[in-house]
Design a protein around this motif. Sequence first.
Motif, PDB file in Angstrom:
ATOM      1  N   HIS A   1       9.379  27.489   4.914  1.00  0.00           N
ATOM      2  CA  HIS A   1       8.352  27.018   5.680  1.00  0.00           C
ATOM      3  C   HIS A   1       7.487  26.169   4.467  1.00  0.00           C
ATOM      4  O   HIS A   1       8.022  26.241   3.388  1.00  0.00           O
ATOM      5  N   ALA A   2       6.598  25.361   4.978  1.00  0.00           N
ATOM      6  CA  ALA A   2       5.480  24.621   3.884  1.00  0.00           C
ATOM      7  C   ALA A   2       4.493  24.904   4.595  1.00  0.00           C
ATOM      8  O   ALA A   2       4.042  24.492   5.934  1.00  0.00           O
ATOM      9  N   LEU A   3       3.378  25.042   3.739  1.00  0.00           N
ATOM     10  CA  LEU A   3       1.930  25.076   4.009  1.00  0.00           C
ATOM     11  C   LEU A   3       1.076  23.817   3.472  1.00  0.00           C
ATOM     12  O   LEU A   3      -0.121  23.785   3.407  1.00  0.00           O
ATOM     13  N   GLY A   4       1.904  23.045   2.766  1.00  0.00           N
ATOM     14  CA  GLY A   4       1.152  21.979   2.146  1.00  0.00           C
ATOM     15  C   GLY A   4       2.140  21.092   1.266  1.00  0.00           C
ATOM     16  O   GLY A   4       2.008  20.987   0.132  1.00  0.00           O
ATOM     17  N   MET A   5       3.288  20.604   2.144  1.00  0.00           N
ATOM     18  CA  MET A   5       4.201  19.601   1.392  1.00  0.00           C
ATOM     19  C   MET A   5       3.799  18.294   1.129  1.00  0.00           C
ATOM     20  O   MET A   5       2.904  17.690   2.162  1.00  0.00           O
ATOM     21  N   ILE A   6       3.705  17.619   0.047  1.00  0.00           N
ATOM     22  CA  ILE A   6       3.415  16.183  -0.199  1.00  0.00           C
ATOM     23  C   ILE A   6       4.514  15.417  -0.145  1.00  0.00           C
ATOM     24  O   ILE A   6       5.531  15.720  -0.804  1.00  0.00           O
TER      25      ILE A   6
ATOM     26  N   PRO B   1       0.663  -1.357   0.101  1.00  0.00           N
ATOM     27  CA  PRO B   1       0.083   0.194  -0.075  1.00  0.00           C
ATOM     28  C   PRO B   1       0.779   1.038   0.041  1.00  0.00           C
ATOM     29  O   PRO B   1       2.146   1.241   0.449  1.00  0.00           O
ATOM     30  N   ASN B   2       0.429   2.185  -0.836  1.00  0.00           N
ATOM     31  CA  ASN B   2       1.147   3.662  -0.831  1.00  0.00           C
ATOM     32  C   ASN B   2       0.390   4.556  -0.188  1.00  0.00           C
ATOM     33  O   ASN B   2      -0.779   4.800  -0.671  1.00  0.00           O
ATOM     34  N   TYR B   3       0.872   5.472   0.650  1.00  0.00           N
ATOM     35  CA  TYR B   3       0.155   6.656   1.305  1.00  0.00           C
ATOM     36  C   TYR B   3       0.808   7.763   0.750  1.00  0.00           C
ATOM     37  O   TYR B   3       2.141   7.826   1.019  1.00  0.00           O
ATOM     38  N   ALA B   4       0.019   9.003   0.879  1.00  0.00           N
ATOM     39  CA  ALA B   4       0.662  10.343   0.760  1.00  0.00           C
ATOM     40  C   ALA B   4       0.105  10.845   1.993  1.00  0.00           C
ATOM     41  O   ALA B   4      -1.126  10.777   2.537  1.00  0.00           O
ATOM     42  N   LEU B   5       1.030  11.860   2.330  1.00  0.00           N
ATOM     43  CA  LEU B   5       0.813  12.936   3.540  1.00  0.00           C
ATOM     44  C   LEU B   5       0.838  14.395   2.997  1.00  0.00           C
ATOM     45  O   LEU B   5       1.654  14.475   2.089  1.00  0.00           O
ATOM     46  N   CYS B   6       0.102  15.213   3.592  1.00  0.00           N
ATOM     47  CA  CYS B   6       0.218  16.637   3.453  1.00  0.00           C
ATOM     48  C   CYS B   6       0.864  17.309   4.596  1.00  0.00           C
ATOM     49  O   CYS B   6       0.035  17.210   5.797  1.00  0.00           O
ATOM     50  N   VAL B   7       1.915  17.709   4.540  1.00  0.00           N
ATOM     51  CA  VAL B   7       2.547  18.201   6.010  1.00  0.00           C
ATOM     52  C   VAL B   7       2.909  19.737   5.604  1.00  0.00           C
ATOM     53  O   VAL B   7       3.200  20.511   4.679  1.00  0.00           O
ATOM     54  N   ASP B   8       2.509  20.463   6.960  1.00  0.00           N
ATOM     55  CA  ASP B   8       2.933  21.687   7.326  1.00  0.00           C
ATOM     56  C   ASP B   8       4.247  21.751   8.121  1.00  0.00           C
ATOM     57  O   ASP B   8       4.159  20.957   9.159  1.00  0.00           O
ATOM     58  N   TYR B   9       4.893  22.840   8.011  1.00  0.00           N
ATOM     59  CA  TYR B   9       6.126  22.894   8.893  1.00  0.00           C
ATOM     60  C   TYR B   9       6.583  24.525   9.054  1.00  0.00           C
ATOM     61  O   TYR B   9       6.571  25.148   8.021  1.00  0.00           O
ATOM     62  N   ASP B  10       7.041  24.870  10.182  1.00  0.00           N
ATOM     63  CA  ASP B  10       7.761  25.951  10.204  1.00  0.00           C
ATOM     64  C   ASP B  10       9.507  25.900  10.193  1.00  0.00           C
ATOM     65  O   ASP B  10       9.925  25.190  10.920  1.00  0.00           O
TER      66      ASP B  10
END
Length: 267
Positions: free
Chosen positions: A58-63, A2-11
């Motif tokens: 920064h990131a507001l929506g890194m995949i 199974p393959n999963y994607a995450l949407c990540v925010d970071y400072d």
Amino acid sequence: MPNYALCVDYDGSFFHGWQRQKQFTTVQGNLEKALATVLRSNPHTPLSVAGRTDTGVHALGMICNFKTEEPISNLHKMIVSLNALGGEGLGVRGATEVPQDFHSRFSCDAREYVYQIYNGKYERPHLKNRALWVKYPVDWDRILAEVPHLIGEKDFRSFAKSKSMEGKRAVREILSVQLEQDKEVPEIFKIRIRADGFMHNMVRITVGTLLDIGKGRWESRSIESILEEEDRSQAGITLPPHGLYFVRAYYKNFPQIHALYEPSFLK
């Protein structure tokens, strides 16, 4: 698997960039460590990512994505656990299963960044490490007039870190560039750039060049002439990372990724 994607925010001020490093705290390092704890009986592959950001960005929506040996039964529970274990400055905002052939980097059609600038006479403490403070007057109309010359498929060698481009192709397609002024804090300006890909420091150099033009550093030099030179020394400064945000990655063939950017309670 199974393959999963995450949407990540970071400072970005908490991390030495995305990529895992033994001696420094990074986004990938913290997130993979958290995944290893959460998925103890379900080993995962190393994280792939849409764009590797530098220290302070920064990131507001890194995949990013990873594969597991067994399906994850409760994605919500996994997200809550990752957010508890990922450390300060890092948060997963969504997760979804994706097809086997999905790869966060190689499947990506376009990436979007925003560079945030505070153009005011006096310091605003809440914007520290969130926006570039520019104290001098800027001719934003002149910058706006230069923006159309960035659009299209061109050789952007002048707008990339020289050492990183030795022997490499420098053609990219910029799909859109927008100058936005904040309605609540009119001294805040955002330059939003979407392209099929970016070279090292490309956004920071591009915006730095626009700012140099806007403050009247050059009379005869323009975006068009700098592009023609294909010479990094002809462009403007490389702006510091703390004003830069990775905003979004685009995937034409994977609509489930677009759903990750929607407000969670509206899904």
